[in-house]
Design an enzyme around this catalytic site. Structure first.
Site, short mmCIF file in Angstrom:
data_model
loop_
_atom_site.label_atom_id
_atom_site.label_comp_id
_atom_site.label_asym_id
_atom_site.label_seq_id
_atom_site.Cartn_x
_atom_site.Cartn_y
_atom_site.Cartn_z
N GLY A 17 -35.01 -55.79 -1.74
CA GLY A 17 -35.40 -54.63 -0.94
C GLY A 17 -35.29 -53.30 -1.67
CB SER A 18 -35.11 -52.26 -5.22
OG SER A 18 -36.27 -52.77 -5.81
CG ASN A 19 -40.64 -51.78 -4.39
OD1 ASN A 19 -41.16 -50.80 -4.91
ND2 ASN A 19 -40.44 -52.93 -5.04
CG MET A 95 -41.08 -63.47 -1.93
SD MET A 95 -42.25 -62.81 -3.11
CE MET A 95 -42.39 -64.20 -4.21
NE ARG A 96 -44.02 -67.27 6.13
CZ ARG A 96 -44.34 -68.53 6.32
NH1 ARG A 96 -44.03 -69.45 5.42
NH2 ARG A 96 -45.01 -68.90 7.39
CG ASN A 112 -48.49 -56.82 -1.29
OD1 ASN A 112 -47.26 -56.85 -1.14
ND2 ASN A 112 -49.12 -57.63 -2.14
CG HIS A 114 -49.30 -58.11 -7.46
ND1 HIS A 114 -48.78 -59.33 -7.06
CD2 HIS A 114 -49.80 -58.30 -8.71
CE1 HIS A 114 -48.97 -60.21 -8.02
NE2 HIS A 114 -49.59 -59.61 -9.03
CB ALA A 178 -43.59 -48.10 -12.70
CD GLU A 179 -42.69 -53.12 -8.22
OE1 GLU A 179 -41.58 -53.25 -7.67
OE2 GLU A 179 -43.49 -54.07 -8.38
C1 GRF Z 1 -41.41 -56.21 -6.55
O1 GRF Z 1 -41.43 -56.29 -7.93
C2 GRF Z 1 -42.79 -56.31 -5.98
O2 GRF Z 1 -43.79 -55.87 -6.85
C3 GRF Z 1 -42.98 -57.78 -5.72
O3 GRF Z 1 -41.70 -58.22 -5.35
C4 GRF Z 1 -40.70 -57.38 -5.90
C5 GRF Z 1 -39.79 -56.96 -4.78
O4 GRF Z 1 -38.62 -56.36 -5.22
N1 GRF Z 1 -44.02 -57.99 -4.75
P1 GRF Z 1 -37.66 -55.64 -4.22
O5 GRF Z 1 -37.25 -56.64 -3.15
O6 GRF Z 1 -38.40 -54.48 -3.61
O7 GRF Z 1 -36.49 -55.17 -5.02
#
Ligand code: GRF
Length: 315
Positions: A17-19, A95-96, A112, A114, A178-179
Site C-alpha cells: 500500500g505504498s502508492n 492483484m485481482r 490503475n 502499472h 517514481a510511482e
Molecule cells: C506497484 O509497483 C504498482 O505499480 C503495482 O503493484 C505495486 C504496488 O505496490 N501495480 P504498493 O502496494 O503500492 O506498495
C-alpha cells in the site's frame, strides 16, 4: 463561488500500500487537493496497507475472494465502495483481475498504476521482462481501466533509467519512487478534468448513444439531442449567457415533475431560463451528480419525445 466538492476516492490494494500512502499524504498535504481518500479496500485481509490506512483513520474493508466467482466478489467490492460514497477508484497494487461488470460499472472512473512504460511489458514479472529485453529505461504508467488487462487510455508516465547491475528488486524500488510522485498528480488532474465541459459532454453523449435513433445538432449554440422523427429531448448547456453553469436540460412530463425534482435537490436541479414554464428541468453536471439518475432521466425524456413506434421499445 461555493467550494468544489472533492472527488471521493476509494483505493484498492493487495499488498504494502505504498502508492495508497502516497495518494493519501499528497491529499492531506494540499488543502486544495481535488480528491480525498475515503476508503481503502482489499481482497486480502492481511494486506499490510490496511493497517497503515486504519492508523491514519481511513475506513477500510477486506474480503477474501477465495472460492467466489469473480463477478460475485466484485459486486461485494462495488457495494462497499458505494456505501462509502466513492466517486472514483484508484487501483494500487490490486492483484485481482476485474470482472466486465465491475469495469463497466466504474467505466471512466477507475485508474490503475502499472510498473512499466505501457504498452510495453503488461502483466506480471515486469521488471524481469524489462531486464530480459535489455531496455535502457523503464518507468510506470497510470491508465484508465478498461476490460483488457493493463490497457486503456494512458493518463501519465514517469521514466527512470535502467542501470548496469540492476536486478528486478533494485528496479522495483526506483520505479516505486517514481510511482509515488506520479500517481497523486495524475489522479488530481484526472478528477478535476471530470468537471470540464468537454468531459461532461462526452459522458452525456455516451449515455445518449445507448438510446435508439438519436441525433444531435447545434441549437441556440447548444448541442441539442433529438429522436429521429421526433422532438428534442435534451440540451447540453455550458456557460450559456455567461451563467457559468454546465448542465443538461431535460424534457420531463410536466411542471409538477420539474417542481418536485427542484424541491428534492435545489442545488442540483433548476428551472431553465428561456424554455417556457412547462416540461423542462435543468440538471447541474459538475460536482459529481448521480449519473445513474441522469441516465434514467435521459431515458424518460427520450421516451416522452420519441415517435410511438420507438417509444414502445424496451430499453
Ligand atoms: C506497484 O509497483 C504498482 O505499480 C503495482 O503493484 C505495486 C504496488 O505496490 N501495480 P504498493 O502496494 O503500492 O506498495
Amino acid at each position: 463561488m461555493p467550494e468544489r466538492a472533492k472527488a471521493r476516492v476509494g483505493v484498492l490494494i493487495s499488498g504494502r500500500g505504498s502508492n495508497m500512502a502516497a495518494l493519501l499524504y499528497a491529499s492531506r498535504l494540499d488543502p486544495a487537493c481535488p480528491y480525498e481518500i475515503v476508503v481503502v479496500g482489499s481482497n486480502d485481509p492481511d494486506a499490510a496497507g490496511l493497517k497503515l490506512a486504519a492508523a491514519e483513520a481511513i475506513p477500510t474493508f477486506a474480503h477474501s475472494h477465495k472460492g467466489m466467482k469473480r463477478a460475485e466478489f466484485d459486486a461485494i467490492i462495488t457495494r462497499e465502495l458505494e456505501a462509502a460514497g466513492v466517486t472514483h477508484i484508484a487501483l494500487a497494487g490490486y492483484m485481482r483481475l476485474l470482472s466486465a461488470e465491475f469495469v463497466t460499472h466504474w467505466q471512466g472512473r477507475c485508474l490503475n498504476i502499472h510498473p512499466s512504460l505501457l504498452p510495453k511489458h503488461k502483466g506480471l514479472h515486469t521488471h524481469q521482462a524489462v531486464l530480459d529485453a535489455g531496455e535502457a529505461e523503464t518507468g510506470c504508467t497510470i491508465h484508465i481501466v478498461t476490460p483488457e488487462l493493463d490497457d486503456g487510455p494512458i493518463l501519465g508516465q514517469a521514466r527512470i533509467a535502467v542501470l548496469p547491475g540492476d536486478t528486478p528488486e533494485t528496479l522495483a524500488v526506483r520505479v516505486q519512487y517514481a510511482e509515488h510522485q506520479l500517481y497523486p498528480r495524475v489522479l488530481a488532474d484526472f478528477v478535476s478534468a471530470a468537471d470540464r465541459p468537454e468531459a461532461l459532454l462526452t459522458r452525456v453523449r455516451g449515455l445518449i448513444q445507448n438510446l435508439p435513433a438519436t441525433a444531435d445538432k447545434l441549437s441556440h449554440g447548444m448541442p441539442a439531442f433529438f429522436v429521429e422523427g421526433g422532438k428534442f429531448f435534451a440540451y447540453f448547456t455550458h456557460d450559456h449567457h455567461h451563467d457559468g453553469v454546465t448542465a443538461l436540460l431535460l424534457k420531463v412530463s410536466g411542471q409538477d415533475e420539474a417542481a418536485m425534482l427542484i424541491e428534492q435537490d435545489p442545488e442540483r436541479f433548476f428551472r431553465p431560463k428561456y424554455f417556457g414554464p412547462a416540461g423542462w428541468v435543468g440538471v447541474v453536471l459538475t460536482d459529481g451528480p448521480d449519473w445513474g439518475m441522469i441516465e434514467a432521466l435521459l431515458t424518460a425524456a427520450w421516451r416522452l419525445c420519441a415517435p410511438k413506434r420507438l417509444a414502445m421499445l424496451p430499453i
